[in-house]
Structures are given as structure tokens and as C-alpha cells.
Design a protein around this motif. Structure first.
Motif, PDB file in Angstrom:
ATOM      1  N   ALA A 149       0.816  -1.213   0.000  1.00 46.92           N
ATOM      2  CA  ALA A 149       0.000   0.000   0.000  1.00 46.92           C
ATOM      3  C   ALA A 149       0.851   1.265   0.000  1.00 46.92           C
ATOM      4  N   ARG A 150       1.901   1.268   0.808  1.00 48.60           N
ATOM      5  CA  ARG A 150       2.693   2.489   0.985  1.00 48.60           C
ATOM      6  C   ARG A 150       3.625   2.776  -0.188  1.00 48.60           C
ATOM      7  N   THR A 151       3.929   1.757  -0.988  1.00 50.45           N
ATOM      8  CA  THR A 151       4.829   1.972  -2.125  1.00 50.45           C
ATOM      9  C   THR A 151       4.100   1.919  -3.460  1.00 50.45           C
ATOM     10  N   ALA A 152       2.770   1.914  -3.430  1.00 48.93           N
ATOM     11  CA  ALA A 152       1.989   1.872  -4.670  1.00 48.93           C
ATOM     12  C   ALA A 152       2.344   3.068  -5.546  1.00 48.93           C
ATOM     13  N   GLY A 153       2.550   2.804  -6.832  1.00 47.31           N
ATOM     14  CA  GLY A 153       2.855   3.873  -7.771  1.00 47.31           C
ATOM     15  C   GLY A 153       4.323   4.227  -7.865  1.00 47.31           C
ATOM     16  N   LYS A 154       5.165   3.518  -7.101  1.00 49.09           N
ATOM     17  CA  LYS A 154       6.596   3.793  -7.133  1.00 49.09           C
ATOM     18  C   LYS A 154       7.375   2.544  -7.545  1.00 49.09           C
ATOM     19  N   THR A 155       8.553   2.770  -8.109  1.00 44.12           N
ATOM     20  CA  THR A 155       9.492   1.677  -8.307  1.00 44.12           C
ATOM     21  C   THR A 155      10.143   1.383  -6.966  1.00 44.12           C
TER      22      THR A 155
END
Length: 229
Positions: free
Chosen positions: A83-89
Motif C-alpha cells: 500500500a505504501r509503495t503503490a505507484g513507485k518503483t
């Protein structure tokens, strides 16, 4: 609270990794803080994909799912990795703070590479370190250690059974830390870094121990700019 006493740091050892050759399987390596040799029976194998990719890291033919892992972050609050790293590499590495060589070298090299990127590029990347020695790697210890490499780096620590369960499907072996009679800690764990893309939350690239700062700098810039693997 009693102060944390650091044990003496013994020599490092590596578990054997197969050579990176086109079409050959790769036995994922591991490191620990103990002396001696031997191979891990838990090391998984993945294959290197034939590719004309612009990336210098190993392009994986099997794309691992990002672990569904929730542990404490360095502020002591629950951190949901997906959830916290969604949208990131995401660059994910398992290790421990009292490791004498591979862990600080790997994280330090990534930190130097990150410092060469623009603020906009760095914002698109998440560097996550998961402790394999949670008993000693408290949130405070982990934050202090990570700050010397990258103040934006994420640290996760907690239930070792959860850590092992998250690492296993990635082909990363994590063993219980062992404390010898002199108080020295051995924590054997996989020494590879996996890069997960935001497009599908799967690992597409692998970096072995000893990967140079230049390679990380080159690939992190491409990852931040969304260049296809």
C-alpha cells in the motif's frame, strides 16, 4: 530501556552463486557475519532473460510479486509494503544493521546513486530495507543506521516469521540469527536487490552483491523515468 550493546563483528562469508551467463539459472547468493563456508539449501533459482534491454541489472524471466508484508517502520508504526509503495518503483533488500560488509556496502552504493538523481526522480523511487535480525534491529537502531546511507530510505522490522515468508517466494533465503558464546551475531540472508515496477508491482530486475554505484545510478535514472525493461 536498557541500552543496546553491539556484539563484536566477525568476518563475513558468502554462499555460492552460479555465474551470470545467458540462459543459465542463477543460484541466489547470501551473506552472513560469520566465518566459514558452506551453501544454503534454501537458495532458489531464477533464470536470466535474453534481452536487449537498456538496463545493466539482470532482467528476470520470472517476475516475482511484491511481498504482501506489514511490519513496523522506523517510527514504530505499521508499514504496509504494497500500500505504501503503490505507484513507485521499489528496490527491496533483506539484511541487518550489524552486517560488517555486504549490507552497508549495498545500501551505501544505492544511497550514493540516489544522490546523483534529481529530486523529481528520487520521488518516484522507494528504497526498502527489511531486517533479518529484528530482535536487535529496533526501529531506532534501524533509523540511525539507514540515515547514514539515505534519509528517505524505508526500514521495516518485526516478526521474523513474516520476513521469511515474504522472502521465500522471491528466492531469498533468510535464516534465524545465531548468537555465539562471545555474543557475535550471525544472520544469513540473501544478498540480492530486487527492483519492482509500479506498472504491475512485480520484480523485473535483480542486482547481485558487488553491483557498482555506476550501475545503480544508470538503472535508477531509467527506472525513475519509466523506461521499459
Amino acid at each position: 530501556m536498557a541500552s543496546l550493546r553491539r556484539p563484536r563483528r566477525p568476518r563475513s562469508r558468502f554462499l555460492t552463486a552460479a555465474a551470470l551467463v545467458l540462459g543459465a539459472s542463477l543460484a541466489l547468493s547470501a551473506c552472513s557475519s560469520s566465518g566459514g563456508g558452506g551453501e544454503s539449501t534454501g537458495a532458489a533459482k531464477v533464470s536470466k532473460k535474453a534481452s536487449t534491454s537498456r538496463y545493466q541489472g539482470t532482467v528476470l524471466s520470472k517476475n516475482f510479486e511484491k511481498p504482501d508484508l506489514v511490519l513496523d517502520d522506523t517510527s514504530g508504526q505499521p508499514y504496509d509494503l504494497r500500500a505504501r509503495t503503490a505507484g513507485k518503483t521499489v528496490l527491496l533488500f533483506f539484511g541487518y544493521t550489524s552486517c560488517p560488509d555486504v549490507c552497508p556496502t549495498t545500501m551505501g552504493d544505492i544511497g550514493v546513486a540516489m544522490s546523483k538523481l534529481t529530486a523529481e526522480q528520487r520521488e518516484k523511487l522507494a528504497i526498502v530495507f527489511v531486517s533479518t535480525d529484528p530482535e536487535r534491529d529496533t526501529p531506532q537502531v534501524l533509523r540511525t543506521w539507514l540515515d547514514s546511507m539515505g534519509k528517505d530510505f524505508v526500514g521495516m522490522t518485526g516478526d521474523l516469521a513474516k520476513v521469511r515468508a515474504a522472502a521465500r517466494p522471491l528466492g531469498i533465503a533468510v535464516e534465524d540469527p545465531v548468537v555465539d558464546a562471545k555474543g557475535a551475531v550471525t544472520s544469513t540472508h540473501g544478498a540480492q536487490v530486487l527492483a519492482f515496477l509500479p506498472t504491475d508491482d512485480k520484480a523485473h530486475l535483480l542486482y547481485m552483491a558487488g553491483t557498482s554505484t555506476d550501475v545503480y545510478k544508470h538503472d535508477l535514472a531509467l527506472l525513475a523515468d519509466g523506461v521499459a525493461v
